[in-house]
Scaffold this active site. Structure first.
Site: not given
Length: 170
Positions: A77, A96, A134
């Protein structure tokens, strides 16, 4: 003094599908013409075809991070694939964030949806092969808290568990 009309939709029981914890039905051009001036004035951005951009609905959801993958999850991430980041933006997801509680292993995600068609945007997300790749990778680092959930791609039931918003102050 007149009562203020709320645009916030309280949490409802989660509907099946990826990132779809009871999403409200978004306004169509016809509904816009039937809306009151109070509600219409809240919508600040409109498209040339008369559609109104949804002012935003916040979503929050949780999943458990497997302890053996904490470092790997943070590493991936820290360098999100550009195709994934672009798809999130293209699907009208803003603000987000994912938070991690090391004591419980819980990942808490929150985002705001600001588009015209939530279900359509989530379908576009599912159709992207890089996003599916992903999800396959990151789902392996996680343990869903939703009974019967298989993975992020399947969508039913949702991999991430929706959580109720009980307070918000802008």
């Amino acid at each position: 003094m007149a009562a203020r009309q709320s645009l916030w939709t309280p949490f409802k029981e989660a509907e099946p599908g990826l990132w779809n914890p009871g999403a409200p039905k978004l306004w169509s051009p016809r509904e816009r013409s039937q809306s009151t001036s109070t509600v219409s004035s809240v919508f600040s951005a409109s498209n040339t075809d008369g559609r109104i951009r949804y002012p935003g609905r916040r979503f929050a959801q949780i999943v458990k991070l497997k302890p053996e993958y904490i470092d790997k999850y943070k590493e991936c991430h820290a360098a999100v694939w550009p195709e994934v980041a672009k798809q999130i933006k293209d699907c009208n997801i803003q603000e987000y964030s994912i938070f991690h509680d090391p004591d419980t292993g819980i990942l808490f995600a929150s985002f705001k949806y600001v588009g015209y068609d939530y279900e359509g945007d989530m379908e576009k997300m599912r159709e992207n092969p890089k996003v599916r790749e992903w999800w396959k990778m990151t789902d392996g680092f996680q343990e869903s808290m939703v009974p019967g959930a298989k993975n992020s791609e399947s969508g039913e039931p949702s991999w991430w568990k929706p959580v109720e918003e009980v307070f918000y102050q802008a």
